[in-house]
Design an enzyme around this catalytic site. Structure first.
Site, PDB file in Angstrom:
ATOM      1  N   ARG A 150      34.294  36.807  34.032  1.00  0.00           N
ATOM      2  CA  ARG A 150      34.945  36.378  35.434  1.00  0.00           C
ATOM      3  C   ARG A 150      34.343  35.084  35.915  1.00  0.00           C
ATOM      4  O   ARG A 150      34.713  34.276  36.682  1.00  0.00           O
ATOM      5  CB  ARG A 150      34.791  37.311  36.370  1.00  0.00           C
TER       6      ARG A 150
ATOM      7  N   LYS B 270      46.435  42.779  34.609  1.00  0.00           N
ATOM      8  CA  LYS B 270      45.541  42.808  33.431  1.00  0.00           C
ATOM      9  C   LYS B 270      45.104  44.191  33.268  1.00  0.00           C
ATOM     10  O   LYS B 270      45.342  44.543  31.921  1.00  0.00           O
ATOM     11  CB  LYS B 270      44.045  42.078  33.811  1.00  0.00           C
TER      12      LYS B 270
ATOM     13  N   ARG C 219      49.733  48.411  45.302  1.00  0.00           N
ATOM     14  CA  ARG C 219      48.828  49.088  44.296  1.00  0.00           C
ATOM     15  C   ARG C 219      48.211  50.344  44.601  1.00  0.00           C
ATOM     16  O   ARG C 219      47.773  50.091  45.961  1.00  0.00           O
ATOM     17  CB  ARG C 219      47.704  48.318  43.594  1.00  0.00           C
TER      18      ARG C 219
ATOM     19  N   ARG D 170      39.636  37.283  47.488  1.00  0.00           N
ATOM     20  CA  ARG D 170      39.570  37.487  46.083  1.00  0.00           C
ATOM     21  C   ARG D 170      40.255  36.654  45.595  1.00  0.00           C
ATOM     22  O   ARG D 170      39.951  35.773  44.118  1.00  0.00           O
ATOM     23  CB  ARG D 170      40.219  38.954  45.643  1.00  0.00           C
TER      24      ARG D 170
ATOM     25  N   ARG E 134      42.940  50.820  47.408  1.00  0.00           N
ATOM     26  CA  ARG E 134      41.516  50.656  47.061  1.00  0.00           C
ATOM     27  C   ARG E 134      41.136  49.596  48.525  1.00  0.00           C
ATOM     28  O   ARG E 134      41.907  48.902  48.946  1.00  0.00           O
ATOM     29  CB  ARG E 134      41.423  49.682  46.022  1.00  0.00           C
TER      30      ARG E 134
END
Ligand code: ADP
Ligand code: AMP
Length: 214
Positions: free
Chosen positions: A88, A13, A127, A171, A160
């Site tokens: 969300r 996203k 990531r 998540r 992260r």
């Protein structure tokens, strides 16, 4: 043009939202980036948000909705914007709709970047994020010019805390329980556009532009 990005964490996203924002010259509003900036600056909001984020949970709606509805009322949003990571939950979507309707407007598109869970774990593990400017890279799929350094601002890239494998599964569970119902919500409003997010970054972007228009 007012656009919402939907999709699992790690679906791409943010990557696409930045490209869309550049292409249409509209602000990119990422609630995750806003929370991370607040954490970095040690604000009260940041302290509260971090408790939830580190556990892979959603920050409560009461800390999130006003933040976004105030932001989209700002002057630079007059010609549109792209929301990345908001809404969300169904209550967030309803709060957004109420705020926009009060301004006499509504969202134009909800773009659902569709990626199966099996691809997500690899995406998140690779990531690397810049906590200074919000830049996002990938060890394999989107490498920075200099290893470990943000192309845009020169800051160090990090994994992260919430991208560690033990948090990613949580998540994904939260996504399926609380965020996925938004797909039907926007389908029912007639503005949902689903894109195959497993393709290369530039192909995903080309598919989105084809749908949203030149
Ligand atoms: P989200 O904002 O949905 O959480 P990101 O845009 O940060 O996801 O993307 C998650 C990771 O996957 C990043 O490291 C990004 O560089 C990478 N990525 C994004 N889109 C693709 C794609 N189409 N193919 C491969 N990797 C991708
Ligand atoms: P993101 O950068 O979009 O992956 O978001 C990182 C984390 O920030 C999420 O896992 C949540 O804990 C929190 N967050 C971001 N946006 C929202 C939102 N709209 N509602 C609740 N929590 C959010």
């Amino acid at each position: 043009m007012k656009i919402i990005m939907l999709g699992a964490p790690g679906a791409g996203k943010g990557t696409q939202a930045k490209k869309i924002a550049d292409y249409y010259h509209i602000p990119h509003i990422s609630t995750g980036d806003i929370f991370r900036a607040n954490i970095k600056n040690g604000t009260e909001l940041g302290k509260k948000a971090k408790e939830y984020m580190d556990q892979g949970l959603l920050v409560p709606d009461e800390l999130t909705c006003d933040l976004v509805t105030d932001r989209v009322a700002k002057e630079d949003c007059a010609n549109g914007y792209i929301l990345d990571g908001f809404p969300r939950t169904i209550p967030q979507a309803e709060a957004l709709e109420r705020a926009l309707n009060a301004m006499g407007t509504d969202m134009d598109y909800a773009v659902n970047v569709d990626v199966p869970d099996a691809n997500i774990v690899n995406r998140m593990a690779g990531r690397r994020a810049c906590l200074n400017c919000g830049g996002t890279y990938h060890l394999e799929f989107l490498r920075p010019k200099t290893e470990g350094i943000c192309d845009t601002c020169g800051s160090e890239l990090v994994l992260r805390d919430d991208d560690k494998p033990e948090t990613v599964q949580k998540r994904l569970d939260v996504y399926h329980a609380q965020t996925q119902p938004l797909i039907d919500f926007y389908e029912n409003k007639g503005i949902l556009k689903t894109i195959d997010g497993t393709q290369e970054i530039d192909k995903v972007f080309a598919d989105i532009i084809q749908i949203l228009g030149e």
